[in-house]
Design a protein around this motif. Sequence first.
Motif, PDB file in Angstrom:
ATOM      1  N   UNK A  97       0.819  -1.214   0.000  1.00  0.00           N
ATOM      2  CA  UNK A  97       0.000   0.000   0.000  1.00  0.00           C
ATOM      3  C   UNK A  97       0.853   1.265   0.000  1.00  0.00           C
ATOM      4  N   UNK A  98       2.148   1.141  -0.335  1.00  0.00           N
ATOM      5  CA  UNK A  98       3.069   2.258  -0.161  1.00  0.00           C
ATOM      6  C   UNK A  98       2.637   3.529  -0.878  1.00  0.00           C
ATOM      7  N   UNK A  99       2.183   3.442  -2.093  1.00  0.00           N
ATOM      8  CA  UNK A  99       1.823   4.651  -2.831  1.00  0.00           C
ATOM      9  C   UNK A  99       0.321   4.899  -2.788  1.00  0.00           C
TER      10      UNK A  99
ATOM     11  N   UNK B 171       8.442  12.225  -2.752  1.00  0.00           N
ATOM     12  CA  UNK B 171       8.257  10.906  -3.352  1.00  0.00           C
ATOM     13  C   UNK B 171       7.793  11.008  -4.802  1.00  0.00           C
ATOM     14  N   UNK B 172       6.925  11.959  -5.078  1.00  0.00           N
ATOM     15  CA  UNK B 172       6.440  12.150  -6.451  1.00  0.00           C
ATOM     16  C   UNK B 172       7.566  12.657  -7.350  1.00  0.00           C
ATOM     17  N   UNK B 173       8.349  13.578  -6.853  1.00  0.00           N
ATOM     18  CA  UNK B 173       9.400  14.177  -7.677  1.00  0.00           C
ATOM     19  C   UNK B 173      10.593  13.239  -7.843  1.00  0.00           C
ATOM     20  N   UNK B 174      11.006  12.584  -6.774  1.00  0.00           N
ATOM     21  CA  UNK B 174      12.277  11.871  -6.795  1.00  0.00           C
ATOM     22  C   UNK B 174      12.166  10.358  -6.871  1.00  0.00           C
TER      23      UNK B 174
ATOM     24  N   UNK C  35      -8.803   7.629  -7.507  1.00  0.00           N
ATOM     25  CA  UNK C  35      -8.024   7.363  -8.704  1.00  0.00           C
ATOM     26  C   UNK C  35      -6.798   6.554  -8.309  1.00  0.00           C
ATOM     27  N   UNK C  36      -6.468   5.566  -9.127  1.00  0.00           N
ATOM     28  CA  UNK C  36      -5.293   4.740  -8.850  1.00  0.00           C
ATOM     29  C   UNK C  36      -4.130   5.100  -9.784  1.00  0.00           C
ATOM     30  N   UNK C  37      -4.203   6.264 -10.391  1.00  0.00           N
ATOM     31  CA  UNK C  37      -3.128   6.728 -11.257  1.00  0.00           C
ATOM     32  C   UNK C  37      -1.937   7.165 -10.404  1.00  0.00           C
ATOM     33  N   UNK C  38      -0.779   6.615 -10.707  1.00  0.00           N
ATOM     34  CA  UNK C  38       0.436   6.971  -9.972  1.00  0.00           C
ATOM     35  C   UNK C  38       1.086   8.168 -10.666  1.00  0.00           C
ATOM     36  N   UNK C  39       1.257   9.236  -9.905  1.00  0.00           N
ATOM     37  CA  UNK C  39       1.902  10.442 -10.411  1.00  0.00           C
ATOM     38  C   UNK C  39       3.367  10.401 -10.008  1.00  0.00           C
ATOM     39  N   UNK C  40       4.261  10.534 -10.979  1.00  0.00           N
ATOM     40  CA  UNK C  40       5.686  10.509 -10.678  1.00  0.00           C
ATOM     41  C   UNK C  40       6.477  11.279 -11.725  1.00  0.00           C
TER      42      UNK C  40
ATOM     43  N   UNK D  87      -0.165   7.715  -5.503  1.00  0.00           N
ATOM     44  CA  UNK D  87      -1.542   7.861  -5.973  1.00  0.00           C
ATOM     45  C   UNK D  87      -2.141   9.030  -5.209  1.00  0.00           C
ATOM     46  N   UNK D  88      -2.053  10.220  -5.762  1.00  0.00           N
ATOM     47  CA  UNK D  88      -2.405  11.438  -5.038  1.00  0.00           C
ATOM     48  C   UNK D  88      -3.888  11.532  -4.697  1.00  0.00           C
ATOM     49  N   UNK D  89      -4.742  10.931  -5.496  1.00  0.00           N
ATOM     50  CA  UNK D  89      -6.183  11.014  -5.249  1.00  0.00           C
ATOM     51  C   UNK D  89      -6.783   9.668  -4.849  1.00  0.00           C
ATOM     52  N   UNK D  90      -5.955   8.770  -4.330  1.00  0.00           N
ATOM     53  CA  UNK D  90      -6.442   7.472  -3.875  1.00  0.00           C
ATOM     54  C   UNK D  90      -7.458   7.686  -2.770  1.00  0.00           C
TER      55      UNK D  90
END
Length: 132
Positions: free
Chosen positions: A17-19, A69-72, A83-88, A77-80
């Motif tokens: 469940x990390x992200x 975490x998103x940048x580096x 939404x399950x889209x991973x932003x990176x 998943x910012x809107x979990x």
Amino acid sequence: IASIIPDLEYAFQYPDLHAAFMHSLFIPLIFLCLGIITAVGRGNFTQRYKLPFIFFCFAVMSFIHILLDVILKDGAMLLYPFSTTITTLHLFSLLPGDYITNFIIFDSILLFLWIFWLEFKLKLSKKVLKEL
């Protein structure tokens, strides 16, 4: 302490469940709402800003953790759970060398900047010497 809150799922043995929820924007939002609620509900001025300040610090530090975490790193998943889209941006992959070396260099730079800020902004060494 506040900046490691998004990684609490490791303490409860849920690394898959990390992200997910702990790295969503809802964690800083929850702390921000708690800070606002406690700031409005206090009466005595000396007691008024201690608990809200702690909640605001937790909101800012957990947001910074998620942002880093998103940048580096691997992203989040910012809107979990909506939404399950991973932003990176995964900027470490653009740097020459291996991941661990780049992370250690980046972490060392952050540590140096933090110590620099403690010394020159807060005059921490003078305060410590006065107490001795």
